[in-house]
Design an enzyme around this catalytic site. Structure first.
Site, PDB file in Angstrom:
ATOM      1  N   HIS A 112      64.791  -6.690-120.952  1.00 29.01           N
ATOM      2  CA  HIS A 112      64.741  -6.290-119.539  1.00 29.01           C
ATOM      3  C   HIS A 112      64.805  -7.528-118.654  1.00 29.01           C
ATOM      4  O   HIS A 112      64.287  -8.600-119.004  1.00 29.01           O
ATOM      5  CB  HIS A 112      63.493  -5.449-119.230  1.00 29.01           C
ATOM      6  N   ASP A 114      63.882  -7.475-115.264  1.00 28.77           N
ATOM      7  CA  ASP A 114      62.877  -7.527-114.212  1.00 28.77           C
ATOM      8  C   ASP A 114      61.637  -8.236-114.726  1.00 28.77           C
ATOM      9  O   ASP A 114      61.420  -8.352-115.936  1.00 28.77           O
ATOM     10  CB  ASP A 114      62.539  -6.122-113.717  1.00 28.77           C
ATOM     11  N   ASP A 145      58.891 -13.351-120.868  1.00 31.51           N
ATOM     12  CA  ASP A 145      58.921 -11.886-120.733  1.00 31.51           C
ATOM     13  C   ASP A 145      59.764 -11.483-119.529  1.00 31.51           C
ATOM     14  O   ASP A 145      59.271 -11.431-118.417  1.00 31.51           O
ATOM     15  CB  ASP A 145      57.480 -11.395-120.581  1.00 31.51           C
ATOM     16  N   GLU A 180      61.427  -2.211-116.398  1.00 25.03           N
ATOM     17  CA  GLU A 180      60.438  -2.059-117.458  1.00 25.03           C
ATOM     18  C   GLU A 180      59.038  -2.400-116.969  1.00 25.03           C
ATOM     19  O   GLU A 180      58.054  -1.764-117.359  1.00 25.03           O
ATOM     20  CB  GLU A 180      60.811  -2.939-118.651  1.00 25.03           C
ATOM     21  N   HIS A 454      52.815 -12.139-118.104  1.00 25.58           N
ATOM     22  CA  HIS A 454      52.141 -11.451-117.003  1.00 25.58           C
ATOM     23  C   HIS A 454      51.104 -12.342-116.320  1.00 25.58           C
ATOM     24  O   HIS A 454      50.532 -11.930-115.294  1.00 25.58           O
ATOM     25  CB  HIS A 454      51.451 -10.154-117.450  1.00 25.58           C
TER      26      HIS A 454
END
Length: 483
Positions: A112, A114, A145, A180, A454
């Site tokens: 992904h 995003d 990520d 996602e 994150h």
């Protein structure tokens, strides 16, 4: 597009010959430097899919990925979207396809484009959207990520197409999603409209982690997800805390008591009925590598003297990979900095529940709601609403694809891969599995325990990234039919 070739998934693996392995190794080595530079360009695009951020960057990110796939030699590249449940357009996804030669399988490569919001930029050691190399790591939001996943796919595609410029090899579909990080709200509609474009024999989901730097892993279980908002209201307007405090019911206190009821005195989950693993998921979990508490403490950054939640310092694999977890991830209360002497009329919390692999998230939400509504609240108006639900995943490890992945990882790292679970959730895997029954699902990744996806100072270990690129290229060769 023709249906993928359904080869026997349990047939014995025939690894490529030594000369093919060496040629693949040389091709990938020649691609790594340029691939890392490509990753740096992608990290500079702040493609945060959360609604509060400028979605023009998500559009730009999709266009950049589509261009990269065309440059890599994929003959059919489209930017597609589908509506979300509320009717608004979903984020752009990129689908690139190369048809399978006769008798060859089709491999779907997922990532992904995003990313998560960066949080407070001032807390980053270097700007979140300015890729920065320090030591062996590349720092930046999305560096791990999952823009590294995109770039690993690019390197593998380039290496595979160069090795099979005669039209051989495997069929390739690259699917790069654009939402996602906000729960893939348009994915159900996307599947309904474009499932034919995504059908494959083997699915490679490059959105997980390895066990440690130097230890490759295949993720064989993922927990499901329930996200809910709890609202507590006691007043019809805000009040002066000095004039009314002492008798007026404070909804913040009621909410905090409700949230405290979610765990027992040891920090274990105290909500009954969040679900159990079915037999196939329990079998996959039983074969996973142990996760010693001391290693978990170090990797999680648990402060010295702080007790772990649940069953103390026993092996934590069951708690973080397979068991339920309940976390309060947001509170609607005035910040300390901006607080006034006021009793709020209504407060809210966002609660994230991780559901055991194979358990039903709808049942888990009902259990959470019933638990909260059953707690004493002094007549306060309590509302519990579901925001998001997603199923977990348990792999079928008795497939040729799984054997090929383990061989490719072991060859790239020079060490035996391990099976692990991941406590996070990738709900769309269950949706893909529903429309592609019988396909081998391989959950791999570019992260390591210090990647801090994150979080502040997200990073990618560049040495591990080179091995990820090689492993994926070797996997494609292992799946290529040979006489």
């Amino acid at each position: 597009m023709p249906e993928p070739t359904r080869q026997p998934q349990s047939s014995p693996l025939r690894p490529p010959a030594a000369d093919v392995v060496e040629a693949t190794r040389e091709r990938v080595a020649g691609l790594v430097t340029g691939t890392v530079e490509t990753l740096e360009r992608l990290v500079r695009i702040p493609s945060v899919s959360a609604a509060a951020f400028d979605q023009a960057h998500v559009e730009a990110s999709a266009d950049a990925v589509a261009s990269l796939l065309r440059d890599a030699g994929m003959p059919d590249v489209e930017v597609l979207r589908a509506p979300r449940p509320d009717g608004t357009p979903g984020a752009p996804a990129v689908v690139a396809r190369r048809p399978a030669p006769p008798g060859a399988p089709t491999v779907l490569l997922y990532a992904h484009h995003d990313v998560q919001p960066p949080g407070e930029a001032s807390r980053w050691t270097s700007p979140p959207f300015e890729p920065t190399r320090r030591g062996e790591r590349l720092y930046g939001r999305g560096a791990a990520d999952d823009k590294a996943g995109i770039c690993a796919h690019l390197a593998a595609v380039r290496a595979h197409l160069a090795a099979h410029d005669d039209g051989g090899g495997v069929g390739l579909t690259v699917f790069v999603e654009g939402e996602e990080e906000v729960g893939s709200p348009s994915f159900q509609a996307f599947l309904a409209e474009h499932a034919g474009l995504l059908r494959a024999d083997v699915l490679v989901v490059a959105d997980s982690t390895n066990a440690a730097v130097g230890t490759p892993a295949v993720t064989t279980t993922l927990r499901g997800l329930v996200q809910a908002v709890v609202e507590v209201r006691t007043l019809d307007h805000a009040l002066h805390s000095g004039m009314f405090g002492g008798a007026v019911p404070d909804p913040a206190v009621v909410l905090l008591r409700l949230l405290a009821s979610l765990h027992d005195a040891d920090g274990g989950v105290a909500v009954p009925g969040l679900g159990d693993m079915p037999p196939h998921a329990r079998a996959a979990a039983a074969a996973q590598s142990p996760y010693p508490a001391e290693r978990f403490r170090e990797e999680a950054g648990v402060l010295e003297g702080v007790a772990l939640a649940g069953a103390g310092d026993d092996d934590v694999a069951e708690r973080v990979w397979a068991g339920p977890a309940v976390t309060v991830i947001g509170l609607d209360l005035p910040s300390v900095e901006h607080a006034s002497n006021t009793v709020q009329p209504v407060v809210r919390a966002r609660v994230s529940v991780r559901v055991p692999p194979g358990a039903d998230p709808a049942t888990a939400f009902d259990a959470l709601r019933q638990h909260l509504l059953a707690q004493p609240a002094g007549g306060a108006r309590v509302v519990v609403e579901s925001e998001e639900q997603g199923h977990g995943f348990a792999a079928d490890t008795a497939t040729t694809g799984y054997a090929a992945a383990r061989w490719a990882l072991g060859t790239a790292w020079g060490s035996e891969p391990v099976d692990i679970g991941v406590g996070g959730s990738i709900p769309f895997i269950a949706d893909l599995d529903r429309v592609m029954p019988g396909a081998a699902v391989l959950v791999t990744g570019v992260e390591d325990p210090d990647s801090r996806a994150h979080g502040i100072d997200e990073s990618l270990h560049l040495g591990e990234f080179a091995r990820v690129c090689l492993a994926e290229a070797l996997l494609l060769e292992a799946l290529t039919p040979r006489a």
